[in-house]
Design a protein around this motif. Structure first.
Motif, short mmCIF file in Angstrom:
data_model
loop_
_atom_site.label_atom_id
_atom_site.label_comp_id
_atom_site.label_asym_id
_atom_site.label_seq_id
_atom_site.Cartn_x
_atom_site.Cartn_y
_atom_site.Cartn_z
N ASP A 1 34.53 59.37 45.83
CA ASP A 1 35.45 60.22 46.59
C ASP A 1 34.73 60.67 47.85
N CYS A 2 35.52 60.98 48.87
CA CYS A 2 34.96 61.44 50.14
C CYS A 2 35.14 62.96 50.23
N ILE A 3 34.02 63.66 50.33
CA ILE A 3 34.02 65.12 50.40
C ILE A 3 33.65 65.56 51.81
N PRO A 4 34.48 66.39 52.46
CA PRO A 4 34.13 66.86 53.81
C PRO A 4 32.82 67.64 53.80
N CYS A 5 32.07 67.50 54.87
CA CYS A 5 30.81 68.24 54.99
C CYS A 5 31.10 69.73 55.04
N GLY A 6 30.17 70.52 54.51
CA GLY A 6 30.33 71.96 54.46
C GLY A 6 30.11 72.61 55.82
N GLU A 7 30.21 73.95 55.84
CA GLU A 7 30.01 74.71 57.07
C GLU A 7 28.62 74.45 57.63
N GLY A 8 28.55 74.13 58.90
CA GLY A 8 27.27 73.92 59.55
C GLY A 8 26.62 72.59 59.26
N GLU A 9 27.36 71.64 58.64
CA GLU A 9 26.80 70.34 58.28
C GLU A 9 27.61 69.22 58.94
N ILE A 10 26.93 68.10 59.17
CA ILE A 10 27.59 66.92 59.74
C ILE A 10 27.11 65.67 59.02
N SER A 11 27.85 64.59 59.19
CA SER A 11 27.39 63.24 58.83
C SER A 11 27.84 62.34 59.98
N ASN A 12 26.89 61.66 60.58
CA ASN A 12 27.20 60.84 61.75
C ASN A 12 27.22 59.36 61.45
N GLN A 13 27.25 59.01 60.16
CA GLN A 13 27.32 57.62 59.74
C GLN A 13 28.44 57.44 58.73
N THR A 14 28.93 56.21 58.68
CA THR A 14 29.94 55.89 57.67
C THR A 14 29.27 55.78 56.31
N ASP A 15 29.95 56.30 55.29
CA ASP A 15 29.45 56.26 53.90
C ASP A 15 28.12 56.98 53.75
N SER A 16 28.01 58.15 54.38
CA SER A 16 26.79 58.94 54.22
C SER A 16 26.73 59.51 52.80
N ILE A 17 25.52 59.53 52.27
CA ILE A 17 25.33 60.08 50.93
C ILE A 17 25.21 61.60 50.99
N ASP A 18 24.54 62.10 52.04
CA ASP A 18 24.35 63.53 52.21
C ASP A 18 24.76 63.93 53.61
N CYS A 19 25.10 65.20 53.74
CA CYS A 19 25.39 65.77 55.05
C CYS A 19 24.13 66.44 55.60
N LEU A 20 24.00 66.42 56.91
CA LEU A 20 22.84 67.00 57.58
C LEU A 20 23.23 68.36 58.16
N ARG A 21 22.33 69.33 58.02
CA ARG A 21 22.60 70.67 58.54
C ARG A 21 22.20 70.74 60.01
N CYS A 22 23.07 71.33 60.82
CA CYS A 22 22.77 71.49 62.24
C CYS A 22 21.72 72.58 62.44
N SER A 23 21.03 72.52 63.56
CA SER A 23 20.04 73.55 63.88
C SER A 23 20.74 74.86 64.19
N LYS A 24 19.95 75.91 64.34
CA LYS A 24 20.53 77.23 64.59
C LYS A 24 21.23 77.31 65.93
N GLU A 25 20.81 76.46 66.86
CA GLU A 25 21.40 76.50 68.19
C GLU A 25 22.61 75.59 68.34
N THR A 26 22.90 74.80 67.31
CA THR A 26 24.03 73.86 67.38
C THR A 26 24.99 74.09 66.24
N TRP A 27 26.17 73.47 66.37
CA TRP A 27 27.24 73.66 65.38
C TRP A 27 28.09 72.39 65.34
N PRO A 28 28.60 72.00 64.17
CA PRO A 28 29.42 70.78 64.10
C PRO A 28 30.67 70.88 64.96
N ASN A 29 31.04 69.72 65.51
CA ASN A 29 32.34 69.67 66.20
C ASN A 29 33.46 69.63 65.18
N GLN A 30 34.67 69.50 65.64
CA GLN A 30 35.81 69.55 64.72
C GLN A 30 35.79 68.41 63.71
#
Length: 907
Positions: free
Chosen positions: A596-625
């Protein structure tokens, strides 16, 4: 002793000729009788001597008899093709298939197995072998002193038939006349065999002939199991091992992201080993197998129903088939009946170029992809195949049968008795004008010479090995002490040694073998397309070359591919790919490709298709929509451009303007009793300080900076302290004024104008001292708050010292409490002179605002916390302004009749 003497006498009088007439079985029986007698007679010494002599002489006599009489086990049939030569190369080809099922009762001699169909494609392979032998014999540079011959047998793709044929090839073939010598054979033994096509048949032949080190050079057996030199030491092939084909297939599936694939195969060693390798290889590319199913060679209705049920129930749209043409015909026919026509077929090399399937199933097989072995153009082969005519058909029954099958006629004096016994009478005689140019037949189709090319190379491998043997210089040979191989007779194990060392070039290809006897693997990626006339067009759309680097061995020209449906590759996945912005979550108990595909949580992104884990943004950045990229956070503060800031700015300005208006009214009417009777000087000061409070609210709007933060809190604390100090002084003066009217009271001398101003200054100085200590120890400063999970960086004023901030508020609250208590005590004074009740009500509003402010202020963050602070300032300032000065303005402006000394003196 008597029986022993008798036997000895008989043995001495029997002549050799008489012994010839005694069957060996009978002599064996006598041996058993003698041994029995020996046990009964007590094992006398001379009896033992006689017995030993008898046991030695009987086998010698039996061998003598057998040397002069050869009994052929089986029937000599005309199902072979033979040409004499110095060296006879054996050949096994599946010229027939589909045996007619018979049950032998053994009440009479069992008839040879009959087969339903002739294989024209295999007949072309056979003719390619005879062509290669003819071509080699015509060459002067290769085997100039030796002539090659051939002895070709039909294996019928059947293990028993293949075993019998292989034994006939390696033993030669005796004359069928009874009593002929086994040393006199009509056809020479073959020291090497070219064959067979099927892996399972080749394995059976090897297990029989392998003990004698007779080389078997296969042109189509691809099972990787045959590379096991411990089990099959005498095996070589010009067909690449399935190990490389499986690598190519796994890479093809991975290339098109087909992660959910069905795999089927016929019950055979070839399919089982191939599927096993594919399952192992697919793990490297995260390809999941939707199902694996093996079906019997003869598909019953139950087996077919089971197979189609599995295919239909699966969501996989790509199916890989390790099977032959015949089995696939039955499967495709049932698929059409059940309307299962959406499948994308991936062909193994066994049927990747099988044109016979196209005529009936072109709509289902269009777009099929498969790896085929390397193709070549053999010069003069086409003309050699076309030379076949009625005058050359009597050489072999295979050729006669093919001619009768193709033109549906009967050749005069035909050797063909293999099949057609039912309809032979219904066929008319051949006219002799039939021509292969008038019909299409796989036999003369040289557009896809792949297996035929392997046969061609196999013959040349043997020829080059024999050439190396014939040109060997004694002392430089490959055997012990530098000896060369024997040419008369040719020993199979020596020939095998030379064959493994062979390296040559033919038709532009370097032919050599590895330590397992396997050639260099090279495949063409074929795509089944529809030609303009509706026929099959096999288009090469890529290739796989195992000799290249790992990431360059597969090349695909996507623009040339025609798919089964649509213009792009079909999808075959258990779960669709998780787009950037989400991660994969495996489903419990299901393959890794099902998730199943689970959306990344608050402050997290995945920039690849079929990512296993989401990456947390730094304190100075934030995920786009889309949550696939970390963007720089926007700065958040209460600005003058946003609606909330504009409203607060407008209210602050209006409050300051209203306060200035009231001050203006008081200045104009300063001589009236109402203004004079309410401590005019303190009222003016209070109005000035309230105006400052309204304007200080503006310092909270805008981007914070260090100096602005210090001014903001200091001005807030001091201005409100001045306001409350003025109110406190007014309340005390009112209370003391009425107390001074009592007899003997001299209190007012301590509350004159100078004392009032001094009290305001002293109260304000305490607040100023607190602010100075705060600013010198840990002053407020601008801070960029990134601790909160949001898309913004909060630019706020950090109070620095929490103690200093709450001391400022606490001191203001202390002054307000004092005002409230004094006003409460003055509540019973005469109404006309008493503004204590208005002060009491204003302080209650002040308390309500700031008591509400504290929890709201603590629980909010960012610009809304600043807005709460400004709101509290404005609300409390408006409360003081309206409650204290609105009644006076009402009298001055709207009720001037009450603004008189007479009215003020009324009780």
């Amino acid at each position: 002793m008597l029986k022993g003497e008798t036997t000895n006498a008989i043995g001495s009088h029997l002549s050799l000729e008489k012994f010839k007439a005694i069957p060996c079985s009978f002599l064996s029986f006598i041996c058993q009788c003698v041994l029995y007698y020996q046990c009964v007679a007590g094992m006398a010494h001379h009896a033992i001597v006689f017995t030993c002599w008898f046991l030695l002489i009987v086998p010698m006599l039996c061998q003598f008899i057998n040397n002069h009489q050869c009994i052929y086990q089986g029937e000599e049939r005309n199902q072979n093709f033979y040409q004499d030569g110095d060296v006879i190369v054996g050949g096994l080809f599946p010229l027939h298939y589909t045996p007619v099922t018979t049950v032998w009762s053994f009440q009479k001699k069992p008839a040879p197995t009959e087969y339903k169909y002739l294989n024209p494609r295999a007949l072309r392979w056979m003719s390619t072998m005879t062509f290669a032998v003819m071509e080699i014999n015509q060459r002067k540079d290769l085997l100039p002193n030796l002539t090659l011959g051939y002895h070709i047998r039909d294996s019928s793709d059947d293990i028993p038939t293949s075993l019998k044929g292989s034994l006939l090839l390696v033993n030669g073939q005796p004359d069928m006349r009874q009593g002929s010598s086994c040393a006199e054979v009509r056809r020479q033994p073959s020291p090497v065999i070219v064959g067979d096509a099927a892996s399972g048949v080749s394995m059976a032949v090897l297990r029989t002939l392998g003990s004698f080190s007779v080389p078997l050079v296969s042109y189509f057996a691809s099972c990787s199991c045959l590379s096991n030199k411990k089990e099959f030491p005498a095996f070589m092939r010009t067909m690449p091992s399935d190990e490389f084909q499986i690598k190519a297939l796994a890479k093809l599936v991975h290339y098109y992201q087909w992660t959910w694939v069905g795999v089927i195969g016929v019950e055979s060693d070839y399919a089982r080993f191939a599927v096993q390798l594919f399952l192992k290889e697919s793990v490297r590319y995260d390809v999941c197998i939707a199902y694996v199913h093996f079906y019997p060679v003869t598909l019953s209705r139950e087996a077919l129903r089971e197979l189609l049920g599995i295919i239909e129930a699966s969501t996989a749209t790509v199916i890989l088939s390790f099977s032959g043409e015949l089995e696939l015909q039955t499967i495709l026919k049932e698929c059409r009946r059940q309307n299962i026509t959406h499948l994308q077929w991936i062909a193994s090399e066994a049927w990747a170029t099988a044109k016979t399937l196209w005529s009936d199933f072109s709509d289902m097989l269009q777009g099929t992809l498969g790896f085929a072995i390397r193709k070549a153009e053999i010069p003069n082969l086409y003309s050699y195949l076309r030379e076949l005519n009625t005058s050359s058909l009597h050489v072999s029954s295979f050729l006669g049968e093919f001619w009768e099958e193709t033109f549906n006629c009967r050749i005069n004096g035909s050797l063909n008795t293999h099949i057609h016994k039912e309809d032979v009478k219904n066929r008319g005689p051949c006219s002799g004008e039939e021509s292969l140019d008038d019909v299409y037949n796989p036999y003369t189709d040289v557009t896809q010479l792949r297996v035929s090319y392997n046969v061609y190379k196999a013959v040349y491998v043997i020829a080059h090995a024999l050439h190396d043997m014939s040109t060997c210089v004694p002392g430089e040979g490959p055997f012990q002490n530098g000896t060369c191989g024997s040419l008369n007779p040719i020993l199979p194990w020596q020939l095998l040694r030379y064959m493994k060392r062979t390296s040559f070039t033919t038709l532009g290809e370097d032919v050599r073998f590895d330590e397992n006897g396997d050639p260099i693997a090279s495949y063409d990626l074929m795509n089944w397309q529809v030609a303009e006339d509706g026929s099959l067009l096999l288009v090469k759309v890529g290739f796989f070359d195992a000799s290249l680097e790992e990431d360059k061995d597969l090349v695909i020209n996507e623009s040339m591919i025609m798919w089964h449906r649509g213009d792009k590759a079909p999808e075959s996945v258990c779960s669709k790919s998780c787009l950037p912005g989400s991660r994969k979550a495996r489903r419990k108990g299901e393959p890794i490709c099902c998730f199943d595909c689970i959306p990344c949580g608050e402050g997290e992104i995945s920039n690849q298709t079929d990512s296993i884990d989401c990456l947390r943004c730094s304190k100075e950045t934030w995920p786009n929509q889309a949550r696939d990229q970390c963007m720089p956070k926007t700065l958040e503060y209460l600005s003058f451009q946003e609606p909330l800031g504009i409203v607060l700015w407008a209210v602050s300005t209006f409050g300051a303007f209203l306060t200035a208006t009231v001050l203006f009214v008081f200045v104009i009417y300063r001589k009236t009793p109402v203004i004079r009777g309410n401590n005019m000087e303190l009222s003016f000061l209070l109005l000035l300080f309230l105006c400052a409070c309204f304007l200080i609210g503006l310092t909270f709007i805008g981007k914070p900076s260090n100096w602005l933060c210090q001014i903001r809190y200091t001005a807030f604390g001091i201005s409100f302290a001045l306001c409350i100090a003025c109110i406190l002084a007014k309340t005390v003066v009112v209370l003391m004024a009425f107390r001074a009217t009592l007899p003997g009271s001299n209190v007012m001398k301590w509350f004159g104008p100078a004392q009032q101003r001094l009290s305001v200054i002293l109260c304000s100085c305490v607040q100023a001292l607190i602010c100075i200590i705060w600013l010198t120890t840990k002053p407020p400063s601008a801070a960029y708050n990134t601790e909160f999970m949001s898309a913004t960086i909060i630019v706020e004023c950090n109070v620095g010292s929490e103690l200093g901030f709450w001391c400022v508020l606490g001191y203001i609250g202390l002054l307000a409490c004092m005002c409230f208590l004094i006003a409460f005590f003055a509540r019973k004074l005469p109404d006309n002179y008493n503004e204590a009740k208005f002060i009491t009500f204003s302080i209650l509003i002040f308390f309500a605002v700031w008591i509400t402010f504290i929890p709201v202020y603590v629980s909010t963050r960012g610009k809304y916390m600043v807005a709460v602070h400004v709101f509290a300032i404005l609300a409390s300032a408006f409360g003081l302004l309206l409650c204290i000065f609105a009644p006076k303005c009402y009298i001055v402006l709207l009720r001037p009749d009450k603004n008189s000394k007479k009215h003020m003196m009324k009780k």
